[in-house]
Structure formats: structure tokens, C-alpha cells
Design a protein around this motif. Structure first.
Motif, mmCIF file in Angstrom:
data_model
loop_
_atom_site.group_PDB
_atom_site.id
_atom_site.type_symbol
_atom_site.label_atom_id
_atom_site.label_comp_id
_atom_site.label_asym_id
_atom_site.label_seq_id
_atom_site.Cartn_x
_atom_site.Cartn_y
_atom_site.Cartn_z
ATOM 1 N N ASP A 1 -8.426 -7.849 2.753
ATOM 2 C CA ASP A 1 -7.345 -7.207 3.517
ATOM 3 C C ASP A 1 -6.686 -8.188 4.488
ATOM 4 O O ASP A 1 -5.454 -8.242 4.590
ATOM 5 N N GLY A 2 -7.510 -8.999 5.183
ATOM 6 C CA GLY A 2 -6.960 -9.979 6.124
ATOM 7 C C GLY A 2 -6.076 -10.984 5.398
ATOM 8 O O GLY A 2 -4.956 -11.291 5.821
ATOM 9 N N ARG B 1 -19.054 -3.806 5.941
ATOM 10 C CA ARG B 1 -18.743 -3.887 7.366
ATOM 11 C C ARG B 1 -18.215 -2.561 7.884
ATOM 12 O O ARG B 1 -18.687 -2.029 8.875
#
Ligand SMILES: Nc1ncnc2c1ncn2[C@@H]1O[C@H](COP(=O)(O)OP(=O)(O)O)[C@@H](O)[C@H]1O
Ligand SMILES: O=P(O)(O)OC[C@H]1O[C@](O)(COP(=O)(O)O)[C@@H](O)[C@@H]1O
Ligand SMILES: [Mg+2]
Length: 485
Positions: free
Chosen positions: A193-194, A268
């Protein structure tokens, strides 16, 4: 979480048709560079592909996001179908491609690199492909690695990424300067995603500068928390590898009186690995994930359940996702962050192991607890056979898109079909396990664990709007609401 930038909003290409049909389209180089020349697709003459009937994708082909429909449902959101086009917007000799991998490791990274290189060389006759060394920052601080079919021939048998990866260090202007200086015109960005958020701003800057450079993303994360797509590559491999740790925990636990095996798995913000590893194993008695809060003491709590299991079976196995129960470990809302701004987590596996040991010591009940932490072992391995095939299709789809002049997209599997998805759809939210969905109910029924919800909490959770999740039954998907807007 970062959401759409103003620029992205302005550049969204949405087309509407009859019966509520919506196409969330991806940008094309001709959106900002008119009159680009086209070339016949070299695949026409490729002996392997020229025999395929209808090999080229029709320009109007799209794929629906939602496949479970009712008689009167509107047609809803669609994405552009991936695949080779009759016309391409790059002459093979003109292409200078680069590949970069960012974020955490994931099984299959090398396969994707290999297949991008092979698709460019073998399908399109491209001969200039560079690997950017060590993630985004490699664009401006490191050397590049030339990539040829010979160099990448065997890399799919190895874990990791041959071109290296990193977190942090995303300087958009410097990255685009480097792309311009090196005269690169196709950028393949593999990451989570980052990374895709980073790719979106690189694309915006390239478009602002009016460059003929296609920017294409391939979604990567073993956490499987990228929305829209069916699942991310490497996820199956990670779930499979997690079985080895769970088996070991089970063997240790059942070999002693009141044996407890605790296994910590990655995840996470989402518990997909823990949930699927638990469902696959059938030896797990308790699975704890970030999406489902739990408590230790009192009626319906974890200690009560562990005691019950030990009394009934004499042993038990607990699987815990690394992001579960973090609020119990620390009341602080200030978290340490990694270089990319991701929350650094406390070791919940170690914490829960100590708490269980202390509890039974205080209650004078002898237990033997073994804590297994295979965290990095499930991602630092080569991809399995089915992930290899998946990586190949993703890589080839991505290359077809760039050659056809599409840009600002992520290649992804939607309902079993390869598609091009605009960056903002991948980055605007995170995929999570929906604990009111049938899949989590299946898990609860397979482990017999408590839901840790009182009757009041259960009603509240049920009434919460459900986040969309492609791995789950589509009635819990909020895509339709978006289409109606
Ligand atoms: N919002 C953002 N804008 C631009 N770049 C970002 C953003 N978030 C992360 N990145 C960059 O993407 C890369 C990978 O991000 P990270 O969160 O570590 O992994 P992943 O892509 O797997 O989620 C890093 O180089 C980071 O600097
Ligand atoms: O120690 P690292 O490399 O930061 O990686 C740990 C993180 O990487 C992950 O496997 C995946 O994260 P990304 O998808 O952001 O790369 C998480 O589950 C885990 O918290
Ligand atoms: Mg991430």
C-alpha cells in the motif's frame, strides 16, 4: 491513512453506462500527450500466441467488481480488463524499462521481476530493462542492475528480491529527475500500500512534467491487506509455510501434560494469514487477530477458555497475528514508526506467553508453554507453484498495459480476471478481516473459541458498516454503495 490527493481526484476517469454501469478507468498517455504514434503489436507474429483465437483484448472489455447480483441489481463498478492490445504506443526499440521493489519481502518478488523481464524481451522484443537497486531510494542513491532473461532465468527459485528493497526514502522529485535523466519510459513498481501511494505521486509528477513514461504498479504484501484485488501474490505461500510452525507447536503441545503451543504470524493491521493458516491447519484452538479485540480475565475471557481446553484435551495451540491485542500491551497512543511511517509493534506473542504462564502459576496449575515465532521464515522463501503462475500472469498483464500506453495503474486480479485498477482505489483503504462475515464464523466454529463479544458488543459489531473484503463473501462488500453515488 493517506487518501486520495486532490490531483488524483481531478484525474479519476469514470465512465457511466446503462443500468448503473460504472467504469473506473485508468489513465492513458494520450490523456496528456495527444497524437502519439501507435504501432502494431509485435505479438501478432509470435508463434506461441498468434494461433490463439481472439488473443487481443477488446478495447471495450471490462471486469465487474461484484459478481454476486440480484435480478434488479445495478451493474456497478467495473475495471478495465488487462491483456495485450492490437495497437501499442511504444516501438520496441524505444522502450527503456525499469523495475523497483519496495517495502517488506514477500514470496514471489523474484518471479514477478523475472516475468516482467521475460515478457518485455520475449513478447515485445524490448532489450533495455534496468533493476533499481534497493527500493525507491535506489533511484537517486544507488547503481542500477541490468536485467536480461539470462540474468533472471533462475531467480524464481530464490526468496527475497535480487534487486533489493527498502522502506522510507521517497523523494518524488528526485525519483522523477532520475527517470528523466536515465531516459526511462516504463516504470514497474512492485510493492504494498505504501509503495502504491508512492507510485501514485510519481505518476502525478510525470504527468505534470508531460513525460511519455508509463507508471505501472504490481501489488505486493503477504498481509493481503490491499483492497479490491482477490488476493496478493505470496499470500498462499506464506499460509502454507505457516503450517510448519503450527504443526511444530501442535507436536510440542500434545507431547506434554497441559502443553500449550503459541505461534506468532505476520499481519500488522489485518489477520488474513493467521485466519487462513488456522482454517487450513485444524489443529488450532484459538486464533487472535487485530480485527477482533479480546480480553484475558473473567467470564468469556482468554484464560477461562485456555483452562477449559486444557481440562478437556490436555493441550492447545494458539495462533496470534502480530498486530492483535496491541492495545492491551500498551495504553499509549504514541507509537514508534518505521522509516515508511508504519507503526512498530510490540511482541504480542512473547507478551501473551508470559501472561498465560503467570496466570497458571498463580492458579497453581502446571503447564508447559512453547512459543514459536516464525515471522520472517514465512516471507523469506520462494513462492510456491500456484503463486508462481499467479506472479507470471500479473507481470505479463502489467507489461501489456504499459505497452498499450496505459499508465497510473496497478495490475490486479478481480474475480479471477486480470485488470488495471486506478492507483487511488488501491490506496484509499486497507483490506481487513470482517468479523461479521461467514469466513470468521467458519473459523470460530472450527476452533470453538469464544468470540470475546458480549451480546451487546455483538449487536454493535453486526450493525457497523462492513469494510470491503475480496476474500470474503461479497454481500459484505461496500462497493455497491460507491457505485450508487
Ligand atoms: N504516502 C506515501 N507517499 C509516498 N511514498 C510512500 C508513502 N507511503 C509509503 N511510501 C513509500 O513506499 C515505500 C514502501 O512503503 P512501506 O510502507 O514500507 O511498504 P509497503 O509498500 O509494502 O506497504 C517506501 O519507500 C515509502 O517511503
Ligand atoms: O520488519 P519489517 O521488514 O519492517 O517487516 C515487518 C512487516 O512486514 C509485513 O510482513 C508486511 O508489510 P508490508 O506489506 O508493508 O511490506 C508486516 O506483516 C510486518 O509487520
Ligand atoms: Mg504496507
Amino acid at each position: 491513512m493517506a487518501t486520495k490527493t486532490g490531483q488524483q481526484d481531478k484525474m479519476m476517469k469514470v465512465e457511466k453506462g446503462e443500468y448503473g454501469y460504472v467504469l473506473e478507468d485508468v489513465p492513458h498517455l494520450t490523456d496528456y500527450i495527444p497524437d502519439l504514434p501507435t504501432f502494431p503489436n509485435p505479438l501478432r507474429f509470435n508463434p506461441a500466441y498468434s494461433v490463439v483465437k481472439q488473443y487481443f483484448v477488446d478495447v471495450d472489455d471490462t471486469v465487474p467488481q461484484k459478481v454476486v447480483v440480484h435480478k434488479n441489481s445495478s451493474r456497478g463498478i467495473h475495471f478495465r480488463r488487462a491483456g495485450p492490445r492490437q495497437k501499442v504506443y511504444f516501438d520496441s526499440d524505444e522502450v527503456h524499462a525499469c523495475i523497483v521493489t519496495c517495502g517488506g519481502l514477500c514470496p514471489g518478488l523474484n518471479t514477478v521481476i523475472r516475468e516482467i523481464v521475460c515478457a518485455l524481451y520475449n513478447m515485445y522484443g524490448v532489450t533495455k530493462v534496468l533493476g533499481i537497486d534497493g527500493g525507491y531510494r535506489g533511484f537517486y542513491s544507488k547503481n542500477t542492475i541490468p536485467l536480461t532473461p539470462k540474468i533472471v532465468n533462475d531467480i524464481h527459485k530464490r526468496g527475497g528480491t535480487i534487486i533489493g528493497t527498502s522502506r522510507g526514502g521517497h523523494d518524488t522529485a528526485k525519483i522523477v529527475d532520475s527517470i528523466q535523466d536515465r531516459e526511462i519510459n516504463q516504470v514497474y513498481i512492485i510493492g504494498g500500500d505504501g509503495t502504491q501511494r508512492g507510485a501514485a505521486v510519481i505518476y502525478e509528477e510525470i504527468r505534470r512534467r508531460g513525460l511519455k513514461v508509463a507508471v505501472a504498479g504490481i501489488p505486493k504484501t503477504i498481509d493481503n491487506d490491499i483492497p479490491v484485488i482477490d488476493k496478493s501474490f505470496g499470500f498462499d505461500t506464506a499460509v502454507e509455510e505457516a503450517q510448519r510452525a503450527i504443526n511444530a507447536a501442535h507436536v510440542e503441545a500434545e507431547s506434554t501434560e497441559n502443553g500449550i503451543g503459541v505461534v506468532k504470524l505476520m499481519g500488522r493491521y489485518s489477520g488474513f494469514i493467521a485466519m487462513y493458516a488456522t482454517l487450513a491447519s485444524r489443529d488450532v484452538d484459538l486464533c487472535l487477530i487485530p480485527e477482533s479485540p479480546f480480553y484475558l480475565d473473567g467470564e468469556g475471557g482468554l484464560f477461562e477458555y485456555v483452562e477449559k481446553r486444557l481440562k478437556e484435551d490436555g493441550h492447545m495451540v494458539i495462533v496470534i497475528a502480530e498486530g492483535a491485542g496491541q492495545e492491551l500491551l500498551s495504553k499509549s497512543t504514541v507509537h514508534e514508526k518505521d522509516a515508511s511511517g508504519n507503526k512498530l509493534l510490540k511482541d504480542v506473542g512473547l507478551w501473551i506467553s508470559h501472561r498465560i504462564k503467570d496466570h497458571f502459576a498463580n492458579h497453581k496449575m502446571a503447564i508447559t508453554l512453547k512459543y514459536i515465532d516464525p515471522t520472517y521464515m514465512i516471507r523469506a522463501i520462494p513462492s510456491n507453484a500456484s503463486d508462481n503462475v499467479y506472479c507470471t500472469l500479473l507481470a505479463q498483464s502489467c507489461v501489456h498495459g504499459a505497452m498499450a500506453g496505459y499508465t497510473g495503474y496497478t495490475s490486479g486480479l478481480v474475480n479471477g480476471r486480470q485488470t488495471y485498477i486506478p492507483f487511488n482505489r488501491i490506496t484509499e483503504m486497507q483490506n481487513k478481516v470482517v468479523i461479521t462475515d461467514r469466513m470468521w464464523a467458519r473459523l470460530l466454529s472450527s476452533t470453538n473459541q469464544p468470540s470475546f463479544l458480549g451480546p451487546k458488543d455483538a449487536v454493535e459489531v453486526k450493525n457497523e458498516p462492513a469494510p470491503s473484503s475480496q476474500l470474503l463473501e461479497s454481500e459484505n462488500c461496500n462497493c455497491e454503495d460507491k457505485a450508487a453515488k
